[in-house]
Write a protein that holds these residues in place. Structure first.
Motif, PDB file in Angstrom:
ATOM      1  N   ALA A 217       0.802  -1.233   0.000  1.00 49.00           N
ATOM      2  CA  ALA A 217       0.000   0.000   0.000  1.00 49.00           C
ATOM      3  C   ALA A 217       0.837   1.286   0.000  1.00 49.00           C
ATOM      4  CB  ALA A 217      -0.969  -0.001   1.177  1.00 49.00           C
ATOM      5  N   PRO A 218       1.963   1.352   0.721  1.00 47.54           N
ATOM      6  CA  PRO A 218       2.736   2.609   0.721  1.00 47.54           C
ATOM      7  C   PRO A 218       3.253   3.021  -0.651  1.00 47.54           C
ATOM      8  CG  PRO A 218       3.349   1.259   2.605  1.00 47.54           C
ATOM      9  CD  PRO A 218       2.491   0.404   1.734  1.00 47.54           C
ATOM     10  N   ALA A 219       3.203   2.135  -1.637  1.00 46.02           N
ATOM     11  CA  ALA A 219       3.654   2.489  -2.986  1.00 46.02           C
ATOM     12  C   ALA A 219       2.849   3.651  -3.562  1.00 46.02           C
ATOM     13  CB  ALA A 219       3.554   1.277  -3.911  1.00 46.02           C
ATOM     14  N   VAL A 220       1.644   3.875  -3.042  1.00 44.16           N
ATOM     15  CA  VAL A 220       0.831   4.982  -3.563  1.00 44.16           C
ATOM     16  C   VAL A 220       1.505   6.325  -3.294  1.00 44.16           C
ATOM     17  CG1 VAL A 220      -1.306   3.654  -3.293  1.00 44.16           C
ATOM     18  CG2 VAL A 220      -0.602   5.233  -1.480  1.00 44.16           C
ATOM     19  N   HIS A 221       2.311   6.409  -2.249  1.00 39.38           N
ATOM     20  CA  HIS A 221       3.000   7.670  -1.957  1.00 39.38           C
ATOM     21  C   HIS A 221       4.068   7.955  -3.017  1.00 39.38           C
ATOM     22  CE1 HIS A 221       0.944   7.948   1.864  1.00 39.38           C
ATOM     23  NE2 HIS A 221       1.345   6.734   2.191  1.00 39.38           N
ATOM     24  N   ARG A 222       4.757   6.911  -3.464  1.00 34.25           N
ATOM     25  CA  ARG A 222       5.745   7.088  -4.520  1.00 34.25           C
ATOM     26  C   ARG A 222       5.057   7.496  -5.830  1.00 34.25           C
ATOM     27  NH1 ARG A 222       7.729   2.340  -4.439  1.00 34.25           N
ATOM     28  NH2 ARG A 222       6.848   1.463  -6.339  1.00 34.25           N
ATOM     29  N   THR A 223       3.924   6.876  -6.107  1.00 32.85           N
ATOM     30  CA  THR A 223       3.156   7.238  -7.304  1.00 32.85           C
ATOM     31  C   THR A 223       2.746   8.696  -7.260  1.00 32.85           C
ATOM     32  OG1 THR A 223       2.305   4.979  -7.532  1.00 32.85           O
ATOM     33  CG2 THR A 223       1.081   6.735  -8.647  1.00 32.85           C
ATOM     34  N   ALA A 224       2.244   9.141  -6.107  1.00 32.32           N
ATOM     35  CA  ALA A 224       1.812  10.533  -5.964  1.00 32.32           C
ATOM     36  C   ALA A 224       2.973  11.497  -6.173  1.00 32.32           C
ATOM     37  CB  ALA A 224       1.195  10.746  -4.584  1.00 32.32           C
ATOM     38  N   ASN A 229       5.833  15.563  -9.649  1.00 35.81           N
ATOM     39  CA  ASN A 229       7.021  16.159 -10.270  1.00 35.81           C
ATOM     40  C   ASN A 229       7.225  15.746 -11.728  1.00 35.81           C
ATOM     41  OD1 ASN A 229       8.328  13.597 -10.264  1.00 35.81           O
ATOM     42  ND2 ASN A 229       9.121  13.949  -8.206  1.00 35.81           N
ATOM     43  N   GLY A 230       6.384  14.829 -12.218  1.00 39.03           N
ATOM     44  CA  GLY A 230       6.446  14.446 -13.624  1.00 39.03           C
ATOM     45  C   GLY A 230       7.576  13.503 -13.986  1.00 39.03           C
ATOM     46  N   GLY A 278       6.525   4.579 -23.991  1.00 37.08           N
ATOM     47  CA  GLY A 278       7.368   5.319 -23.061  1.00 37.08           C
ATOM     48  C   GLY A 278       8.722   4.681 -22.849  1.00 37.08           C
ATOM     49  N   SER A 279       9.168   4.706 -21.596  1.00 36.91           N
ATOM     50  CA  SER A 279      10.483   4.191 -21.248  1.00 36.91           C
ATOM     51  C   SER A 279      10.359   2.995 -20.326  1.00 36.91           C
ATOM     52  CB  SER A 279      11.300   5.289 -20.545  1.00 36.91           C
ATOM     53  OG  SER A 279      12.451   4.745 -19.938  1.00 36.91           O
ATOM     54  N   GLY A 280      11.168   1.992 -20.599  1.00 35.43           N
ATOM     55  CA  GLY A 280      11.157   0.809 -19.756  1.00 35.43           C
ATOM     56  C   GLY A 280      11.689   1.055 -18.370  1.00 35.43           C
ATOM     57  N   GLU A 281      12.371   2.204 -18.175  1.00 36.68           N
ATOM     58  CA  GLU A 281      12.926   2.533 -16.871  1.00 36.68           C
ATOM     59  C   GLU A 281      11.908   3.191 -15.948  1.00 36.68           C
ATOM     60  OE1 GLU A 281      15.954   1.495 -15.959  1.00 36.68           O
ATOM     61  OE2 GLU A 281      15.902   0.544 -17.934  1.00 36.68           O
ATOM     62  N   GLU A 282      10.722   3.468 -16.484  1.00 34.82           N
ATOM     63  CA  GLU A 282       9.678   4.092 -15.666  1.00 34.82           C
ATOM     64  C   GLU A 282       9.118   3.131 -14.628  1.00 34.82           C
ATOM     65  OE1 GLU A 282       7.630   7.098 -18.948  1.00 34.82           O
ATOM     66  OE2 GLU A 282       6.518   5.390 -18.150  1.00 34.82           O
ATOM     67  N   THR A 285       3.574   4.214 -13.046  1.00 37.25           N
ATOM     68  CA  THR A 285       2.791   5.451 -12.973  1.00 37.25           C
ATOM     69  C   THR A 285       2.280   5.909 -14.325  1.00 37.25           C
ATOM     70  OG1 THR A 285       4.132   6.085 -11.061  1.00 37.25           O
ATOM     71  CG2 THR A 285       2.841   7.829 -12.122  1.00 37.25           C
ATOM     72  N   GLY A 286       3.042   5.651 -15.395  1.00 34.82           N
ATOM     73  CA  GLY A 286       2.629   6.095 -16.723  1.00 34.82           C
ATOM     74  C   GLY A 286       1.311   5.511 -17.179  1.00 34.82           C
ATOM     75  N   VAL A 287       0.911   4.377 -16.610  1.00 41.12           N
ATOM     76  CA  VAL A 287      -0.384   3.781 -16.957  1.00 41.12           C
ATOM     77  C   VAL A 287      -1.521   4.756 -16.667  1.00 41.12           C
ATOM     78  CG1 VAL A 287      -2.032   1.974 -16.264  1.00 41.12           C
ATOM     79  CG2 VAL A 287       0.368   1.390 -16.708  1.00 41.12           C
ATOM     80  N   ILE A 288      -1.351   5.565 -15.638  1.00 39.07           N
ATOM     81  CA  ILE A 288      -2.391   6.536 -15.266  1.00 39.07           C
ATOM     82  C   ILE A 288      -2.663   7.497 -16.414  1.00 39.07           C
ATOM     83  CG2 ILE A 288      -2.954   8.421 -13.666  1.00 39.07           C
ATOM     84  CD1 ILE A 288      -1.170   6.932 -11.593  1.00 39.07           C
ATOM     85  N   ASP A 289      -1.607   7.927 -17.088  1.00 36.53           N
ATOM     86  CA  ASP A 289      -1.773   8.857 -18.198  1.00 36.53           C
ATOM     87  C   ASP A 289      -2.567   8.234 -19.336  1.00 36.53           C
ATOM     88  OD1 ASP A 289      -0.394  10.779 -16.811  1.00 36.53           O
ATOM     89  OD2 ASP A 289       1.516  10.392 -17.814  1.00 36.53           O
ATOM     90  N   LEU A 290      -2.457   6.919 -19.498  1.00 39.04           N
ATOM     91  CA  LEU A 290      -3.199   6.238 -20.566  1.00 39.04           C
ATOM     92  C   LEU A 290      -4.686   6.197 -20.269  1.00 39.04           C
ATOM     93  CD1 LEU A 290      -0.861   3.200 -21.318  1.00 39.04           C
ATOM     94  CD2 LEU A 290      -0.934   5.422 -22.461  1.00 39.04           C
TER      95      LEU A 290
END
Length: 293
Positions: A217-224, A229-230, A278-282, A285-290
């Protein structure tokens, strides 16, 4: 004057379903004068025995007090219950589940009717009402002055969380959190399905599953933080390329266990699409943009 002798705010409550009845009982137990109304009058009878005043109509309930709380089935029910009712000078707190757009429309509707408006999204089930340790609360949005004026009364049944002047924000927070809940339930359903045919006790498996979900669950903080910051490559633990490479294992396991992959396939498809664009190093989080249309 001592705290116990301070006069408590009187209020009216429209709607006595499971949630409304739980709210009513908590306010009554705390010593608030309460007027109640329900479309089916019989539901008010037990509350009358507990000290509630029963109104014969929604209009009578609204006229009884400045603070009016509405907890009905849906937005259409609110429209029907308050059609033709004089709302002038009333503080209308709407706890009926609805969409952000409905809340914003209802706020404007209330303003035209001469009422002040506060929308609420209940993050609790009826057994949590009146039980502070249960952790339930209500999101509120709309007039901050109105929220502060009635916060003490509104906090009697369950905690309060003000989320902004935009009347739609309470509903938006409510639906966003519940959407995440259903996603979690979907994952849990798939996990239980995988072990369903095996000699594995679901009751023994459940604590392992619960602990794992809590750990993740704490992973949501990293996503936020990444969204803010983009930079989706910041503090990545398992990058997108690695996770996409691992998805065939999950799909093959489901097939071998005779389990439909329909709960996993849509998310995996988005992961593959993001990797292609996108980039494989991401991070993921990029799924949200989709998902943004």
């Amino acid at each position: 004057m001592t705290q116990n002798t301070v006069e408590k705010t009187s209020l009216s409550l429209l709607g006595l379903g499971a949630m409304g009845a739980a709210l009513a009982r908590t306010w009554l137990a705390a010593g608030h004068q309460l007027t109640v109304w329900n479309r089916t009058p019989g539901r008010a009878t037990p509350l009358a025995a507990e000290g509630a005043k029963v109104a014969d109509s929604a209009a009578e309930a609204v006229a009884a007090n400045t603070l009016v709380v509405v907890c009905l089935l849906d937005d259409t029910s609110v429209e029907e219950a308050l059609a033709g009712v004089d709302l002038t000078g009333r503080d209308l707190v709407n706890l009926t589940t609805g969409t952000p757009a409905q809340a914003r429309d209802r706020a404007e509707w209330a303003r035209r009717r001469g009422a002040r408006y506060l929308d609420g999204g209940i993050m609790a089930v009826p057994p949590m009402i009146g039980v502070p340790e249960a952790g339930g609360y209500v999101f509120y949005s709309g007039s901050q002055d109105l929220f502060e004026r009635h916060q003490e009364t509104l906090a009697v049944p369950v905690g309060t969380e003000y989320v902004g002047q935009d009347a739609g924000f309470a509903a938006l927070h409510d639906v966003a959190l519940l959407s995440a809940m259903y996603g979690m339930f979907a994952g849990a359903a798939h996990a239980f399905a995988l072990i369903r045919k095996e000699d594995i006790d679901p009751a023994s498996f459940a604590p392992l599953l619960a602990d794992w979900l809590v750990a993740m669950a704490p992973a949501v903080h990293r996503t936020a933080e990444q969204l803010r910051n983009g930079d989706y490559t910041q503090k990545v633990v398992s990058n997108l390329a690695m996770q996409v490479a691992g998805t065939p294992t999950f799909l093959s396991t489901a097939e071998q266990q005779g389990v439909s992959p329909e709960l996993l396939r849509p998310y995996f498809a988005l992961m593959r699409r993001r990797l292609a664009e996108g980039s494989g190093e991401e991070d993921l989080t990029g799924v949200i943009d989709l998902l943004i249309r």
